[in-house]
Design a protein around this motif. Sequence first.
Motif, PDB file in Angstrom:
ATOM      1  N   GLY A   1      -8.365  -4.424  -0.401  1.00 45.19           N
ATOM      2  CA  GLY A   1      -8.454  -3.054  -0.903  1.00 45.19           C
ATOM      3  C   GLY A   1      -7.633  -2.048  -0.121  1.00 45.19           C
ATOM      4  O   GLY A   1      -7.712  -0.847  -0.370  1.00 45.19           O
TER       5      GLY A   1
ATOM      6  N   THR B   1      -1.359  -4.786  -2.814  1.00 44.71           N
ATOM      7  CA  THR B   1      -0.940  -5.180  -4.164  1.00 44.71           C
ATOM      8  C   THR B   1      -0.424  -3.965  -4.931  1.00 44.71           C
ATOM      9  O   THR B   1       0.587  -4.038  -5.645  1.00 44.71           O
ATOM     10  CB  THR B   1      -2.144  -5.806  -4.912  1.00 44.71           C
ATOM     11  OG1 THR B   1      -2.499  -7.006  -4.232  1.00 44.71           O
ATOM     12  CG2 THR B   1      -1.816  -6.131  -6.358  1.00 44.71           C
ATOM     13  N   THR B   2      -1.105  -2.852  -4.776  1.00 38.23           N
ATOM     14  CA  THR B   2      -0.685  -1.615  -5.447  1.00 38.23           C
ATOM     15  C   THR B   2       0.730  -1.237  -5.014  1.00 38.23           C
ATOM     16  O   THR B   2       1.565  -0.848  -5.835  1.00 38.23           O
ATOM     17  CB  THR B   2      -1.692  -0.490  -5.104  1.00 38.23           C
ATOM     18  OG1 THR B   2      -3.005  -0.927  -5.474  1.00 38.23           O
ATOM     19  CG2 THR B   2      -1.360   0.789  -5.832  1.00 38.23           C
TER      20      THR B   2
HETATM   21  P1  ATP Z   1      -6.581  -7.278  -2.051  1.00 35.94           P
HETATM   22  O1  ATP Z   1      -6.167  -8.110  -0.910  1.00 35.94           O
HETATM   23  O2  ATP Z   1      -8.063  -7.277  -2.272  1.00 35.94           O
HETATM   24  O3  ATP Z   1      -5.787  -7.485  -3.310  1.00 35.94           O
HETATM   25  P2  ATP Z   1      -5.007  -4.918  -1.602  1.00 35.94           P
HETATM   26  O4  ATP Z   1      -4.687  -4.451  -0.249  1.00 35.94           O
HETATM   27  O5  ATP Z   1      -3.933  -5.607  -2.342  1.00 35.94           O
HETATM   28  O6  ATP Z   1      -6.296  -5.782  -1.563  1.00 35.94           O
HETATM   29  P3  ATP Z   1      -5.158  -3.172  -3.866  1.00 35.94           P
HETATM   30  O7  ATP Z   1      -5.445  -4.271  -4.835  1.00 35.94           O
HETATM   31  O8  ATP Z   1      -3.816  -2.584  -3.866  1.00 35.94           O
HETATM   32  O9  ATP Z   1      -5.488  -3.650  -2.398  1.00 35.94           O
HETATM   33  O10 ATP Z   1      -6.249  -2.031  -4.085  1.00 35.94           O
HETATM   34  C1  ATP Z   1      -6.184  -0.782  -3.422  1.00 35.94           C
HETATM   35  C2  ATP Z   1      -7.296   0.130  -3.921  1.00 35.94           C
HETATM   36  O11 ATP Z   1      -7.073   0.476  -5.285  1.00 35.94           O
HETATM   37  C3  ATP Z   1      -8.666  -0.482  -3.859  1.00 35.94           C
HETATM   38  O12 ATP Z   1      -9.583   0.521  -3.466  1.00 35.94           O
HETATM   39  C4  ATP Z   1      -8.941  -0.925  -5.280  1.00 35.94           C
HETATM   40  O13 ATP Z   1     -10.299  -0.886  -5.570  1.00 35.94           O
HETATM   41  C5  ATP Z   1      -8.190   0.122  -6.078  1.00 35.94           C
HETATM   42  N1  ATP Z   1      -7.704  -0.439  -7.352  1.00 35.94           N
HETATM   43  C6  ATP Z   1      -6.921  -1.541  -7.504  1.00 35.94           C
HETATM   44  N2  ATP Z   1      -6.659  -1.760  -8.792  1.00 35.94           N
HETATM   45  C7  ATP Z   1      -7.288  -0.780  -9.496  1.00 35.94           C
HETATM   46  C8  ATP Z   1      -7.407  -0.448 -10.882  1.00 35.94           C
HETATM   47  N3  ATP Z   1      -6.797  -1.165 -11.814  1.00 35.94           N
HETATM   48  N4  ATP Z   1      -8.154   0.618 -11.197  1.00 35.94           N
HETATM   49  C9  ATP Z   1      -8.778   1.378 -10.260  1.00 35.94           C
HETATM   50  N5  ATP Z   1      -8.702   1.120  -8.936  1.00 35.94           N
HETATM   51  C10 ATP Z   1      -7.983   0.064  -8.558  1.00 35.94           C
END
Ligand code: ATP
Length: 240
Positions: free
Chosen positions: A42, A46-47
């Motif tokens: 989180g 990924t974002t």
């Molecule tokens: P992970 O290893 O769990 O994939 P990450 O570092 O890649 O983690 P992200 O998936 O980028 O993290 O998520 C970043 C934040 O954005 C988190 O708080 C997540 O809940 C939120 N988030 C991700 N996708 C969405 C979505 N489609 N709608 C709303 N919030 C989202």
Amino acid sequence: MSDASLLELTGLRVAYGAIEAVKGIDLHLAKGELVALIGANGAGKTTTLNAIAGTLPAAGGEIRYDGARINALPAHRRLRKGLALVPEGRGIFTRLTVEENLRMGAYCRRDAAGVEEDMDRIFSMLPRVKERLQQVAGTLSGGEQQMVAIGRALLSRPRLLLLDEPSMGLAPLVVEKIFEVIRSVAAGGVTILLVEQNAHLALEFCQRAYVMESGAVTLSGTGARLLADPKVRAAYLGEL
Ligand code: ATP
């Protein structure tokens, strides 16, 4: 941006509605670098990759690739410029064959001979994939699917490869194999940004790394420096 930079993020912000998941990060990759992006679940890794690939819009800041601002460029145009994403969960078309999946990666190319050359190069790097060309991709093991996903991205002839957790759910020996493949792709001159949950592996493997926490980059440096950093050791390497 210096001439040697392939990617430069400045103050990048990405939001899901009112929730800001990436809160103004700076990150750069020089041509030929292998760089990791690590951080807890989180954190926004990924974002960030999706915003670079163009599958999510930037809410603010700048994405520069090969000297040009690409914020407004759609994902398929970024792919054509050599910016390829291997998504989390691999994004394999499970009902298509391995060969059909691979060829999807080349859908925007017009140089048929070049595609065949790349297929051969990919087969020599991934012999396992070659053996299974006519198999339906959904019946492959997780490691084989990851290899197909990487092979598919390579068929777009990327200059910058974005890899989202390629080790996810795989046994250690399979992870080793996948990382060998990534190393040979990097040795071939492709610049790589690798998102990885396994911080230890990522920091040993990559030249540099960025650490993300709650949508911000909190640390960056060489893998060796971050491996020795007490904050990294406590938060990501399971040490007290
Ligand atoms: P992970 O290893 O769990 O994939 P990450 O570092 O890649 O983690 P992200 O998936 O980028 O993290 O998520 C970043 C934040 O954005 C988190 O708080 C997540 O809940 C939120 N988030 C991700 N996708 C969405 C979505 N489609 N709608 C709303 N919030 C989202």
